[in-house]
Design a protein around this motif. Structure first.
Motif, mmCIF file in Angstrom:
data_model
loop_
_atom_site.group_PDB
_atom_site.id
_atom_site.type_symbol
_atom_site.label_atom_id
_atom_site.label_comp_id
_atom_site.label_asym_id
_atom_site.label_seq_id
_atom_site.Cartn_x
_atom_site.Cartn_y
_atom_site.Cartn_z
ATOM 1 N N ARG A 20 -15.976 -17.106 -5.940
ATOM 2 C CA ARG A 20 -16.225 -16.932 -4.624
ATOM 3 C C ARG A 20 -17.617 -17.469 -4.397
ATOM 4 O O ARG A 20 -17.759 -17.902 -3.219
ATOM 5 C CB ARG A 20 -16.533 -15.205 -4.646
ATOM 6 C CG ARG A 20 -15.363 -14.447 -4.500
ATOM 7 C CD ARG A 20 -15.345 -13.052 -4.044
ATOM 8 N NE ARG A 20 -16.149 -12.189 -5.079
ATOM 9 C CZ ARG A 20 -15.564 -11.545 -5.968
ATOM 10 N NH1 ARG A 20 -14.446 -11.546 -6.170
ATOM 11 N NH2 ARG A 20 -16.405 -11.049 -6.794
ATOM 12 N N ASN A 21 -18.447 -17.601 -5.486
ATOM 13 C CA ASN A 21 -19.621 -18.019 -5.225
ATOM 14 C C ASN A 21 -19.765 -19.427 -4.936
ATOM 15 O O ASN A 21 -20.656 -19.926 -4.225
ATOM 16 C CB ASN A 21 -20.565 -17.589 -6.450
ATOM 17 C CG ASN A 21 -22.251 -18.038 -6.189
ATOM 18 O OD1 ASN A 21 -22.415 -18.956 -6.813
ATOM 19 N ND2 ASN A 21 -22.834 -17.235 -5.519
ATOM 20 N N TYR A 31 0.946 -1.205 0.025
ATOM 21 C CA TYR A 31 0.038 0.018 0.063
ATOM 22 C C TYR A 31 0.738 1.203 0.076
ATOM 23 O O TYR A 31 1.937 1.265 0.910
ATOM 24 C CB TYR A 31 -1.026 0.096 1.326
ATOM 25 C CG TYR A 31 -1.944 -0.992 1.393
ATOM 26 C CD1 TYR A 31 -3.092 -0.932 0.469
ATOM 27 C CD2 TYR A 31 -1.917 -2.111 2.263
ATOM 28 C CE1 TYR A 31 -4.005 -2.026 0.409
ATOM 29 C CE2 TYR A 31 -2.685 -3.105 2.345
ATOM 30 C CZ TYR A 31 -3.703 -3.049 1.263
ATOM 31 O OH TYR A 31 -4.962 -3.909 1.350
ATOM 32 N N PHE A 36 -17.397 -17.250 3.049
ATOM 33 C CA PHE A 36 -16.703 -16.321 4.104
ATOM 34 C C PHE A 36 -17.601 -16.095 5.265
ATOM 35 O O PHE A 36 -18.821 -15.849 5.432
ATOM 36 C CB PHE A 36 -16.850 -14.766 3.480
ATOM 37 C CG PHE A 36 -15.841 -14.641 2.156
ATOM 38 C CD1 PHE A 36 -14.604 -14.690 2.214
ATOM 39 C CD2 PHE A 36 -16.535 -15.032 0.892
ATOM 40 C CE1 PHE A 36 -13.687 -14.468 1.406
ATOM 41 C CE2 PHE A 36 -15.740 -14.774 -0.301
ATOM 42 C CZ PHE A 36 -14.397 -14.643 -0.055
ATOM 43 N N GLU A 41 -13.420 -10.782 -14.116
ATOM 44 C CA GLU A 41 -13.943 -10.585 -12.846
ATOM 45 C C GLU A 41 -15.068 -11.421 -12.548
ATOM 46 O O GLU A 41 -15.437 -11.650 -11.648
ATOM 47 C CB GLU A 41 -14.561 -8.777 -13.155
ATOM 48 C CG GLU A 41 -14.687 -8.240 -11.955
ATOM 49 C CD GLU A 41 -15.263 -6.904 -12.124
ATOM 50 O OE1 GLU A 41 -16.313 -6.515 -11.629
ATOM 51 O OE2 GLU A 41 -14.695 -6.039 -13.137
ATOM 52 N N ASN A 99 -8.177 -12.011 2.231
ATOM 53 C CA ASN A 99 -8.706 -11.373 1.220
ATOM 54 C C ASN A 99 -8.243 -11.633 -0.180
ATOM 55 O O ASN A 99 -8.886 -11.679 -0.959
ATOM 56 C CB ASN A 99 -8.856 -9.813 1.460
ATOM 57 C CG ASN A 99 -9.463 -9.366 2.500
ATOM 58 O OD1 ASN A 99 -10.075 -9.783 3.056
ATOM 59 N ND2 ASN A 99 -9.075 -8.324 3.171
ATOM 60 N N ALA A 127 -15.949 -13.864 -9.393
ATOM 61 C CA ALA A 127 -17.291 -13.593 -8.697
ATOM 62 C C ALA A 127 -17.780 -15.253 -8.541
ATOM 63 O O ALA A 127 -18.020 -15.607 -7.728
ATOM 64 C CB ALA A 127 -18.367 -12.980 -9.484
ATOM 65 N N LEU A 156 -11.167 -11.413 -3.115
ATOM 66 C CA LEU A 156 -11.561 -10.125 -2.647
ATOM 67 C C LEU A 156 -10.928 -9.087 -3.011
ATOM 68 O O LEU A 156 -11.220 -7.949 -3.131
ATOM 69 C CB LEU A 156 -12.059 -10.119 -1.214
ATOM 70 C CG LEU A 156 -13.222 -10.964 -0.794
ATOM 71 C CD1 LEU A 156 -13.268 -10.927 0.815
ATOM 72 C CD2 LEU A 156 -14.531 -10.817 -1.484
ATOM 73 N N ASP A 157 -9.504 -9.411 -2.935
ATOM 74 C CA ASP A 157 -8.308 -8.379 -3.165
ATOM 75 C C ASP A 157 -7.415 -9.217 -4.323
ATOM 76 O O ASP A 157 -7.297 -10.121 -4.398
ATOM 77 C CB ASP A 157 -7.824 -8.016 -2.003
ATOM 78 C CG ASP A 157 -7.151 -6.655 -1.837
ATOM 79 O OD1 ASP A 157 -7.236 -5.780 -2.923
ATOM 80 O OD2 ASP A 157 -6.966 -6.209 -0.840
ATOM 81 N N ASN A 180 -21.212 -8.930 8.481
ATOM 82 C CA ASN A 180 -21.617 -8.511 7.232
ATOM 83 C C ASN A 180 -23.055 -9.080 6.651
ATOM 84 O O ASN A 180 -23.134 -9.675 5.478
ATOM 85 C CB ASN A 180 -20.576 -8.737 6.071
ATOM 86 C CG ASN A 180 -19.648 -7.826 6.244
ATOM 87 O OD1 ASN A 180 -19.691 -6.684 6.690
ATOM 88 N ND2 ASN A 180 -18.430 -8.103 5.753
ATOM 89 N N GLN A 225 -17.284 -9.085 11.539
ATOM 90 C CA GLN A 225 -18.386 -8.313 11.494
ATOM 91 C C GLN A 225 -19.629 -8.752 10.902
ATOM 92 O O GLN A 225 -20.528 -7.920 10.485
ATOM 93 C CB GLN A 225 -18.331 -6.871 10.883
ATOM 94 C CG GLN A 225 -17.129 -6.044 11.771
ATOM 95 C CD GLN A 225 -17.433 -6.034 13.433
ATOM 96 O OE1 GLN A 225 -18.532 -5.615 13.465
ATOM 97 N NE2 GLN A 225 -16.356 -6.048 14.196
ATOM 98 N N PHE A 268 -17.200 -13.429 8.235
ATOM 99 C CA PHE A 268 -16.674 -12.237 8.575
ATOM 100 C C PHE A 268 -16.530 -11.890 10.305
ATOM 101 O O PHE A 268 -17.619 -12.247 10.772
ATOM 102 C CB PHE A 268 -16.993 -11.077 7.823
ATOM 103 C CG PHE A 268 -17.046 -11.051 6.350
ATOM 104 C CD1 PHE A 268 -15.952 -10.763 5.696
ATOM 105 C CD2 PHE A 268 -18.187 -11.361 5.673
ATOM 106 C CE1 PHE A 268 -15.884 -10.944 4.374
ATOM 107 C CE2 PHE A 268 -17.953 -11.729 4.017
ATOM 108 C CZ PHE A 268 -16.811 -11.391 3.436
#
Ligand SMILES: Nc1ncnc2c1ncn2[C@@H]1O[C@H](COP(=O)(O)OP(=O)(O)OP(=O)(O)O)[C@@H](O)[C@H]1O
Ligand SMILES: [Mg+2]
Lengths: 391, 251
Positions: B93-94, B23, B99, B86, B61, B90, B66-67, B105, B103, B101
């Motif tokens: 991921r599906n 980063y 996942f 992309e 991630n 997807a 996701l990243d 989500n 929090q 998380f």
């Protein structure tokens, strides 16, 4: 994910914030409603005018003589010659001069207009006699003191009870009533029912041998009406030597002109209403942008669970489109209802146009799609993790 | 992407090779991941531990698609993730990843059942089938009768169980859990861990991220991260307790 699913999600999200959805729709509602109200009223207006004019006969040609000061005038012989010389174009003619007069029956009096006519006038103008008869050839020839009265006059002077031999005093002279016209405009004051017809010979004498300034000509065929007008103009030009001394026009020309005017009026009004539709669309885009930003996290979750870009896209576009479509439907209902209310109040005919309704609906859905597309694209492009982290 | 599993023969399920995640920090650079290489076999139960800021979530991630890493290679079920577009990511991921998380989500305006249904919607299943599978998954985490509750009408532990049900509903081969017990009290936390252990028993690959050694103890393999590098990778010893508990459960 299919359209049905997107649609369900859209409905759900609309329901979850009713007030906001309503405010978003308000712009569209107002826009669509005003388009429909205006179109309905303008349509009604132009229908009214057209049917009024049409009842007078579309093959009627009006001739107006303006050039009084000229050395030559246009009289009944000239007109008779015109019609007799051109039987392929004209079938009948009649003077049609109106003057303000006072008509009396005993102590009751009414101010009205007297129209001096020939025997062909009723036929040319498409008028019907309710009782008795119309002015005839003999009446004109002999300058009879007879008259035919409109239904309003019959109501006012005779309470509707006109008998054979009833008389009316017109500017002091006594006239025998020989007929009553059929009602054409609810017997209202100032309407076409508020009229008295006299033989034109009698009428001109009453007016001190005035010359006749207005004529009605009947064309043989509506299709040849333009040619017939030319023929009449040629004759008039020969007599007056100047185009400024007369005016020749036909009903169909007038209808055309009026339609043009109301059409332009409609276009301008609808254009103004269209602006409010666009403003409504911008409102939708605004809300969609806010809603996308607010729901960035939700978008992140959906993407993490495998939503493709297209699925996110269609969810938001369909959401925007169904918001504006719902607004459109409400706008149509409100618009049609208000148009009828306005028609009642303004005493106008209301003709809601089906195509206006369709176009208004189509435009509102299109606005939703167009203005939903940009925020939707913005939402769908987000990287899942960036969307998930969004606070 | 079940087709990917065929090529998994002889290949690890997950293979990270020299992954860097950088980063920009003003003029400086922050290396959240600094050359991570890691292979995870099918059916393993791996804990990734490390102090706060060591790069655990960044790592998860990337594993979860996701990243994207700044550099390095990532093969998921033998397929190079950087070469997937992309939509393919997807789809991965599906179908392949589930996942959980820290929090939760969950989507607040959807009921528990609707939240659990989401992965199946994006898989294109029909409503009837979706409902049924989602209900089964909720029952599996013991929340059958809370199906119609909104997340706001559930306790933290229940919400986490809904999110577990959502992760499981699509029957993914890999469960990724980032601090799943972080917001829970120790008893509910222990229940969630038991659940993850049982999933692993049943054949799922579980990757658990935590900064708590006690929690990591439930795993079969413990990978420690520090400053974006793997500093230790222990199998068995740290996982003894977990292995013991799991064996006890399974027997
Ligand atoms: N989007 C980002 N932009 C800049 N720096 C980031 C970003 N995401 C993570 N970092 C930095 O990368 C490093 C690793 O972060 P990461 O979230 O992976 O840590 P972690 O091990 O999960 O910590 P914790 O246990 O607190 O969750 C941290 O120093 C963090 O500040
Ligand atoms: Mg973290």
């Amino acid at each position: 994910m299919n359209i049905k699913q997107s649609f369900k999600m859209a409905v759900k999200s609309l329901q979850s914030s009713k007030m906001r959805s309503f405010l978003t729709m308000l712009g569209i509602i107002i826009g669509v409603a005003s388009v429909i109200i205006l179109v309905s009223l303008v349509n009604g207006l132009s229908d009214d005018i057209t049917s009024n004019l049409q009842s007078a006969g579309t093959n009627t040609i009006n001739v107006m003589i303006i050039g009084r000061g000229g050395n030559r005038s246009f009289d009944a012989e000239d007109m008779e010659a015109l019609v007799d010389d051109n039987p392929e174009y004209f079938t009948a003619y009649s003077p049609g001069v109106s003057a303000q007069i006072t008509a009396k029956n005993g102590t009751v009096s009414v101010d009205t207009s007297a129209t001096a006519v020939g025997e062909a006038y009723a036929g040319i103008q498409g008028l019907e006699v309710e009782a008795g008869r119309f002015i005839g050839y003999i009446d004109v020839e002999r300058m009879q003191k007879v008259c035919v009265i409109g239904s309003y006059i019959a109501e006012e002077l005779f309470d509707g009870a006109v008998y054979e031999g009833s008389t009316v005093k017109i500017n002091g002279a006594s006239f025998t009533v020989i007929g009553v016209m059929e009602e054409t405009a609810d017997s209202v004051q100032g309407s076409s029912d508020d009229v008295i017809y006299l033989p034109w010979t009698t009428g001109t004498r009453l007016a001190g041998n005035a010359s006749i300034g207005r004529w009605s000509l009947q064309a043989r065929d509506v299709k040849d009406i333009d040619r017939a007008i030319e023929v009449a103009e040629q004759k008039l030009f020969l007599i007056f030597g100047s185009e400024d001394s007369y005016r020749v026009s036909s009903m169909s020309q007038m209808i055309e002109m009026l339609n043009e005017i109301t059409g332009t009026m409609a276009l301008v009004l609808v254009g103004i209403a269209g602006i409010s539709l666009v403003v409504g669309g911008i409102g939708i885009m605004n809300i969609m942008l806010v809603s996308v930003t607010e729901r960035t996290r939700e978008i992140g979750i959906r993407k993490a669970l495998g939503a493709r870009r297209r699925a996110i896209m269609s969810q938001f576009v369909i959401e925007a489109a169904s918001t504006s479509a719902a607004g459109g439907v409400i706008g149509i209902i409100v618009g049609v209802a208000l148009a009828f209310v306005a028609g009642r109040i303004l005493d106008m005919t209301v003709v809601p146009s089906f195509s206006a309704v369709l176009i208004a609906f189509g435009v509102s859905v299109a606005i939703g799609m167009i203005f939903g597309y940009y925020p939707a694209g913005k939402a769908a492009k987000l990287n899942p993790i960036d969307a998930l982290r969004y606070e | 992407m079940t087709g990917g599993r065929k090529s998994a023969e002889g290949q690890p399920l997950i293979r990270l090779r020299d992954i860097h995640k950088v980063y920009p920090m003003g003029d400086d650079e922050l290396h959240a991941l600094d050359g991570v290489s890691l292979e995870i076999e099918k059916n393993d139960f791996v804990a990734i531990i490390g102090q706060s800021g060591s790069g655990k979530s960044t790592c998860m991630n990337i594993i979860g698609c996701l990243d994207v890493p700044t550099s390095g290679e990532y093969f998921l079920e033998g397929r190079d993730v950087s070469r997937m577009d992309e939509d393919e990511q997807a789809a991965a991921r599906n179908r392949t990843l589930g996942f959980i998380f820290q929090q939760y989500n969950l989507i607040p305006k959807l009921t528990a059942l609707e939240n659990v249904e989401l992965p199946l919607i994006y898989r294109g299943l029909h409503e009837r089938e979706r409902r049924e599978l989602a209900r089964q998954s909720l029952e599996r985490v013991g929340l059958g009768e809370k199906a119609r509750n909104l997340p706001s009408q559930l306790s933290g532990g229940q919400q986490q169980r809904v999110s577990i049900a959502r992760a499981l509903v699509g029957n993914p081969s890999i469960i990724l859990a980032d601090e799943p017990t972080g917001a829970l009290d120790s008893r509910t936390g222990a229940e969630v861990l038991d659940f993850l252990a049982r999933l692993n028993e049943e054949g799922n690959t579980v990757i658990l991220i935590t900064h708590d050694m006690g929690v990591a103890g439930r795993a079969r393999r413990v990978v420690s991260l520090s400053d974006g590098r793997i500093v230790s990778d222990v199998r068995g010893r740290a996982g003894e307790g977990a292995a013991g508990a799991a064996a006890g459960c399974g027997a």
